[in-house]
Design a protein around this motif. Structure first.
Motif, mmCIF file in Angstrom:
data_model
loop_
_atom_site.group_PDB
_atom_site.id
_atom_site.type_symbol
_atom_site.label_atom_id
_atom_site.label_comp_id
_atom_site.label_asym_id
_atom_site.label_seq_id
_atom_site.Cartn_x
_atom_site.Cartn_y
_atom_site.Cartn_z
ATOM 1 N N ASN A 76 0.879 -1.331 -0.056
ATOM 2 C CA ASN A 76 0.029 -0.010 -0.072
ATOM 3 C C ASN A 76 0.664 1.434 -0.039
ATOM 4 O OD1 ASN A 76 -1.758 2.455 1.018
ATOM 5 N ND2 ASN A 76 -3.088 0.626 1.600
ATOM 6 N N THR A 83 -1.567 -5.373 0.906
ATOM 7 C CA THR A 83 -2.829 -5.073 0.928
ATOM 8 C C THR A 83 -3.365 -5.955 -0.444
ATOM 9 O OG1 THR A 83 -2.562 -2.823 1.394
ATOM 10 C CG2 THR A 83 -4.568 -3.249 0.389
ATOM 11 N N LYS A 85 -6.666 -6.527 -3.070
ATOM 12 C CA LYS A 85 -7.496 -5.764 -3.833
ATOM 13 C C LYS A 85 -7.692 -6.284 -5.166
ATOM 14 C CE LYS A 85 -7.919 -2.265 -0.851
ATOM 15 N NZ LYS A 85 -8.871 -2.526 0.216
ATOM 16 N N ASP A 146 -8.559 2.220 -1.503
ATOM 17 C CA ASP A 146 -8.399 1.645 -2.530
ATOM 18 C C ASP A 146 -7.794 2.822 -3.582
ATOM 19 O OD1 ASP A 146 -10.862 2.633 -3.635
ATOM 20 O OD2 ASP A 146 -11.795 0.572 -3.184
ATOM 21 N N ILE A 153 -1.600 2.066 -8.556
ATOM 22 C CA ILE A 153 -0.468 1.477 -8.009
ATOM 23 C C ILE A 153 0.595 1.127 -8.950
ATOM 24 C CG2 ILE A 153 0.244 -0.447 -6.501
ATOM 25 C CD1 ILE A 153 -1.777 1.317 -5.149
#
Length: 163
Positions: A76, A83, A85, A146, A153
């Motif tokens: 993250n 993390t 997702k 998020d 990201i």
């Protein structure tokens, strides 16, 4: 009796060596190959429940790890924590949410794992994902922190794949 005593010592030595080799292999496997993690949030419910154990394959992710719809694990950018997702879009794609419905490049995305009744009235974007980045969302959109908050990201933040 002396012969029997030597046999017992040899057996103990073999068992000790076997235990040491097994523990060394397990430690190496844990350090460099597979890492179990306990999910500490409810941001991926109902797909991954809080308290679930997931296993990470600690090798560089393959290209298909970034296929939209796949679950991904990354560092993250806000706090450095590991993390999990769902990948929604990759570099060059446009993401927006209109009344809780996800659109990628203007096309509605089917998300049977998302409870849309809990996020009705949600709007976001549109944003275009930068090259070399991935846009991620939690399945429990009402509570997930998020890419809507911390942005897309960078690919280098992904250092493992889910098993």
């Amino acid at each position: 009796m002396t012969v029997g005593h030597r046999g017992a010592s040899a057996t103990r030595a073999r068992v000790t060596v076997a235990v040491i080799v097994t523990l060394t292999l397990l430690l190496g496997l844990r350090l460099w190959v597979v890492e179990p993690l306990v999910v500490s949030s409810n941001s991926m419910e109902p797909t991954v429940l809080r308290g679930s154990i997931i296993f990470l394959l600690k090798t560089a992710p393959t290209a298909d790890a970034f296929t939209p719809g796949r679950l991904a694990v990354f560092q993250n950018p806000k706090d450095g924590h590991t993390t999990i997702k769902r990948v929604i879009a990759v570099g060059g794609q446009r993401v927006d949410i209109r009344d809780a419905i996800l659109y990628v490049d203007g096309v509605r995305v089917s998300e049977p794992f998302v409870d849309h009744s809990r996020i009705d009235g949600t709007y976001f974007g549109p944003v275009t994902v930068p090259a070399g980045h991935v846009f991620v969302l939690g399945d429990n959109r009402a509570v997930s922190i998020d890419s809507r908050e911390f942005g897309a990201i960078p690919l280098e933040n992904f250092d493992a794949s889910l098993l």
